[in-house]
Design a protein around this motif. Structure first.
Motif, PDB file in Angstrom:
ATOM      1  N   UNK A   1       3.104  -8.751 -18.633  1.00  0.00           N
ATOM      2  CA  UNK A   1       2.149  -7.911 -19.360  1.00  0.00           C
ATOM      3  C   UNK A   1       2.801  -6.629 -19.862  1.00  0.00           C
ATOM      4  N   UNK A   2       3.574  -5.968 -19.004  1.00  0.00           N
ATOM      5  CA  UNK A   2       4.231  -4.737 -19.442  1.00  0.00           C
ATOM      6  C   UNK A   2       5.208  -5.020 -20.580  1.00  0.00           C
ATOM      7  N   UNK A   3       5.865  -6.181 -20.546  1.00  0.00           N
ATOM      8  CA  UNK A   3       6.757  -6.555 -21.649  1.00  0.00           C
ATOM      9  C   UNK A   3       5.953  -6.788 -22.927  1.00  0.00           C
ATOM     10  N   UNK A   4       4.755  -7.371 -22.784  1.00  0.00           N
ATOM     11  CA  UNK A   4       3.909  -7.609 -23.957  1.00  0.00           C
ATOM     12  C   UNK A   4       3.495  -6.307 -24.622  1.00  0.00           C
ATOM     13  N   UNK A   5       3.318  -5.253 -23.824  1.00  0.00           N
ATOM     14  CA  UNK A   5       2.868  -3.974 -24.370  1.00  0.00           C
ATOM     15  C   UNK A   5       3.899  -3.332 -25.289  1.00  0.00           C
ATOM     16  N   UNK A   6       5.126  -3.828 -25.273  1.00  0.00           N
ATOM     17  CA  UNK A   6       6.127  -3.353 -26.228  1.00  0.00           C
ATOM     18  C   UNK A   6       5.798  -3.788 -27.646  1.00  0.00           C
ATOM     19  N   UNK A   7       5.055  -4.883 -27.785  1.00  0.00           N
ATOM     20  CA  UNK A   7       4.883  -5.530 -29.084  1.00  0.00           C
ATOM     21  C   UNK A   7       3.450  -5.530 -29.610  1.00  0.00           C
ATOM     22  N   UNK A   8       2.458  -5.495 -28.719  1.00  0.00           N
ATOM     23  CA  UNK A   8       1.065  -5.563 -29.169  1.00  0.00           C
ATOM     24  C   UNK A   8       0.239  -4.497 -28.458  1.00  0.00           C
ATOM     25  N   UNK A   9      -0.907  -4.102 -29.048  1.00  0.00           N
ATOM     26  CA  UNK A   9      -1.760  -3.079 -28.433  1.00  0.00           C
ATOM     27  C   UNK A   9      -2.313  -3.511 -27.074  1.00  0.00           C
ATOM     28  N   UNK A  10      -2.649  -2.511 -26.278  1.00  0.00           N
ATOM     29  CA  UNK A  10      -3.129  -2.734 -24.912  1.00  0.00           C
ATOM     30  C   UNK A  10      -4.369  -3.615 -24.874  1.00  0.00           C
ATOM     31  N   UNK A  11      -5.366  -3.302 -25.704  1.00  0.00           N
ATOM     32  CA  UNK A  11      -6.617  -4.061 -25.665  1.00  0.00           C
ATOM     33  C   UNK A  11      -6.419  -5.526 -25.988  1.00  0.00           C
ATOM     34  N   UNK A  12      -5.568  -5.819 -26.948  1.00  0.00           N
ATOM     35  CA  UNK A  12      -5.305  -7.208 -27.323  1.00  0.00           C
ATOM     36  C   UNK A  12      -4.539  -7.917 -26.202  1.00  0.00           C
ATOM     37  N   UNK A  13      -3.590  -7.221 -25.591  1.00  0.00           N
ATOM     38  CA  UNK A  13      -2.834  -7.824 -24.489  1.00  0.00           C
ATOM     39  C   UNK A  13      -3.756  -8.206 -23.337  1.00  0.00           C
ATOM     40  N   UNK A  14      -4.685  -7.307 -22.990  1.00  0.00           N
ATOM     41  CA  UNK A  14      -5.620  -7.601 -21.896  1.00  0.00           C
ATOM     42  C   UNK A  14      -6.552  -8.743 -22.281  1.00  0.00           C
ATOM     43  N   UNK A  15      -7.007  -8.759 -23.542  1.00  0.00           N
ATOM     44  CA  UNK A  15      -7.912  -9.812 -23.993  1.00  0.00           C
ATOM     45  C   UNK A  15      -7.264 -11.188 -23.870  1.00  0.00           C
ATOM     46  N   UNK A  16      -5.992 -11.276 -24.248  1.00  0.00           N
ATOM     47  CA  UNK A  16      -5.288 -12.558 -24.140  1.00  0.00           C
ATOM     48  C   UNK A  16      -5.029 -12.896 -22.675  1.00  0.00           C
ATOM     49  N   UNK A  17      -4.646 -11.902 -21.899  1.00  0.00           N
ATOM     50  CA  UNK A  17      -4.333 -12.125 -20.489  1.00  0.00           C
ATOM     51  C   UNK A  17      -5.549 -12.605 -19.704  1.00  0.00           C
ATOM     52  N   UNK A  18      -6.735 -12.099 -20.051  1.00  0.00           N
ATOM     53  CA  UNK A  18      -7.934 -12.424 -19.279  1.00  0.00           C
ATOM     54  C   UNK A  18      -8.333 -13.892 -19.447  1.00  0.00           C
ATOM     55  N   UNK A  19      -7.732 -14.582 -20.413  1.00  0.00           N
ATOM     56  CA  UNK A  19      -7.987 -16.018 -20.555  1.00  0.00           C
ATOM     57  C   UNK A  19      -7.558 -16.767 -19.291  1.00  0.00           C
ATOM     58  N   UNK A  20      -6.577 -16.228 -18.559  1.00  0.00           N
ATOM     59  CA  UNK A  20      -6.123 -16.859 -17.320  1.00  0.00           C
ATOM     60  C   UNK A  20      -7.230 -16.997 -16.297  1.00  0.00           C
ATOM     61  N   UNK A  21      -7.805 -15.874 -15.823  1.00  0.00           N
ATOM     62  CA  UNK A  21      -8.909 -15.994 -14.866  1.00  0.00           C
ATOM     63  C   UNK A  21     -10.135 -16.658 -15.463  1.00  0.00           C
ATOM     64  N   UNK A  22     -10.346 -16.505 -16.774  1.00  0.00           N
ATOM     65  CA  UNK A  22     -11.465 -17.181 -17.418  1.00  0.00           C
ATOM     66  C   UNK A  22     -11.299 -18.688 -17.310  1.00  0.00           C
ATOM     67  N   UNK A  23     -10.069 -19.160 -17.499  1.00  0.00           N
ATOM     68  CA  UNK A  23      -9.800 -20.585 -17.365  1.00  0.00           C
ATOM     69  C   UNK A  23     -10.033 -21.088 -15.951  1.00  0.00           C
ATOM     70  N   UNK A  24      -9.663 -20.274 -14.960  1.00  0.00           N
ATOM     71  CA  UNK A  24      -9.905 -20.656 -13.567  1.00  0.00           C
ATOM     72  C   UNK A  24     -11.400 -20.760 -13.296  1.00  0.00           C
ATOM     73  N   UNK A  25     -12.162 -19.802 -13.823  1.00  0.00           N
ATOM     74  CA  UNK A  25     -13.613 -19.810 -13.619  1.00  0.00           C
ATOM     75  C   UNK A  25     -14.253 -21.036 -14.242  1.00  0.00           C
ATOM     76  N   UNK A  26     -13.844 -21.370 -15.468  1.00  0.00           N
ATOM     77  CA  UNK A  26     -14.406 -22.534 -16.151  1.00  0.00           C
ATOM     78  C   UNK A  26     -14.001 -23.822 -15.448  1.00  0.00           C
TER      79      UNK A  26
END
Length: 307
Positions: free
Chosen positions: A91-116
């Motif tokens: 995640x910290x590496x991703x923040x070099x290239x894309x905004x924080x909000x977008x990085x978190x939005x993409x990252x949250x797909x992980x726990x969302x996938x576990x929930x589904x």
């Protein structure tokens, strides 16, 4: 009469718990903005190393993991810590290239996938569709998303994958070792990240000013949110807690805009909104057991939303 008198107190406690969740989410994103100030000197791996190192010390003092009896269960803690290190580094590496909000939005797909994955409701296909649409809107395949670097998107997705693994292994570690597993996992994560951070940053990791900022990041991103969330979890139903935590990408986007000057386009805001809606929908449609087994399990250790 006593019951009526207790209502204002219960209402006050609930509002305080809701406020605690809001402050926790703000701290998580705020800690990431502080960490990003270290990138020019240390790079993302160096900043991650400091955060995990200080967080490991703090958590060890609280939970005293040296009292754990491993007896064949050490592999779970090792994998748990490896996932924790991986998601923070990615995640910290991703923040070099894309905004924080977008990085978190993409990252949250992980726990969302576990929930589904833990649910069997047909309605969850609606939330899958919303999340997939939001992700598609962020891909650099059309003019509205050309500003997004594909390297950041891939790294954020990798962080989400590590987060999903972290939830699953964290559940097992918590069942086997209790709350102290969070401290043990953090120590493993710090050990894993240290060689990478040292290779990238070298002696700059030991600069006094850098050490102070690293400690602040660990406190703001881990110690404070973890404490506040533990308070909130004792006062709120798990579905309410999970629904509120779904707002993390939006809060991250707002803080990124206000603090880092990361201005997003209308399409990007819409994409974040769809992912937040998908996360809220999963939280509301899941039963109590599924919520505790997915959206809440990552709360057994600091680094909730690993930023």
């Amino acid at each position: 009469m006593e019951k009526l008198r207790s209502l204002p107190s219960e209402t006050t406690e609930k509002f305080m718990a809701l406020g605690a969740v809001l402050v926790a989410m703000t701290c998580i994103s705020g800690g990431a903005t502080i960490a990003k100030q270290l990138f020019p000197l240390l790079g993302p791996s160096g900043a991650t190393t400091l955060r995990l190192g200080f967080a490991a010390v703090i958590m060890a003092l609280v939970f005293r993991p040296w009292r754990l009896s491993l007896k064949g269960n050490w592999r779970t803690l090792g994998i748990y810590g490896l996932c924790l290190a991986g998601m923070n580094l990615a995640l910290y590496s991703a923040l070099q290239f894309i905004p924080l909000g977008i990085a978190i939005a993409i990252e949250v797909i992980g726990p969302l996938g576990v929930a589904i994955a833990s649910s069997r409701k047909k309605a969850d296909f609606v939330w899958i569709g919303l999340a997939a649409t939001g992700l598609a809107m962020l891909l650099p395949i059309h003019s509205a998303a050309t500003a997004l670097d594909y390297r950041g998107l891939i790294l954020a997705a990798l962080a989400g994958l590590f987060w999903a693994c972290y939830i699953i292994t964290g559940k097992r570690a918590g069942e086997q070792h209790g709350p102290a597993a969070s401290a043990a996992g953090m120590i493993v994560a710090a050990i894993v990240a240290a060689p990478i951070g040292i290779a990238q940053s070298g002696q700059d990791l030991l600069l006094p000013g850098v050490l102070v900022l690293g400690l602040v990041v660990a406190i703001v991103s881990s110690a404070i949110p973890y404490s506040l969330e533990m308070v909130a979890l004792s006062k709120l139903p798990s579905n309410t807690f999970g629904t509120m935590m779904s707002a993390e990408p939006a809060i991250g986007a707002l803080i990124g805009m206000l603090v880092l000057g990361e201005v997003l386009g209308i399409t990007q805001w819409a994409a974040i909104g769809l992912i937040v809606m998908a996360s809220v929908g999963v939280g509301l449609s899941s039963n109590q057991k599924n919520l505790e087994g997915s959206l809440k399990l990552d709360k057994i250790g600091p680094g909730q939303a690993p930023v």
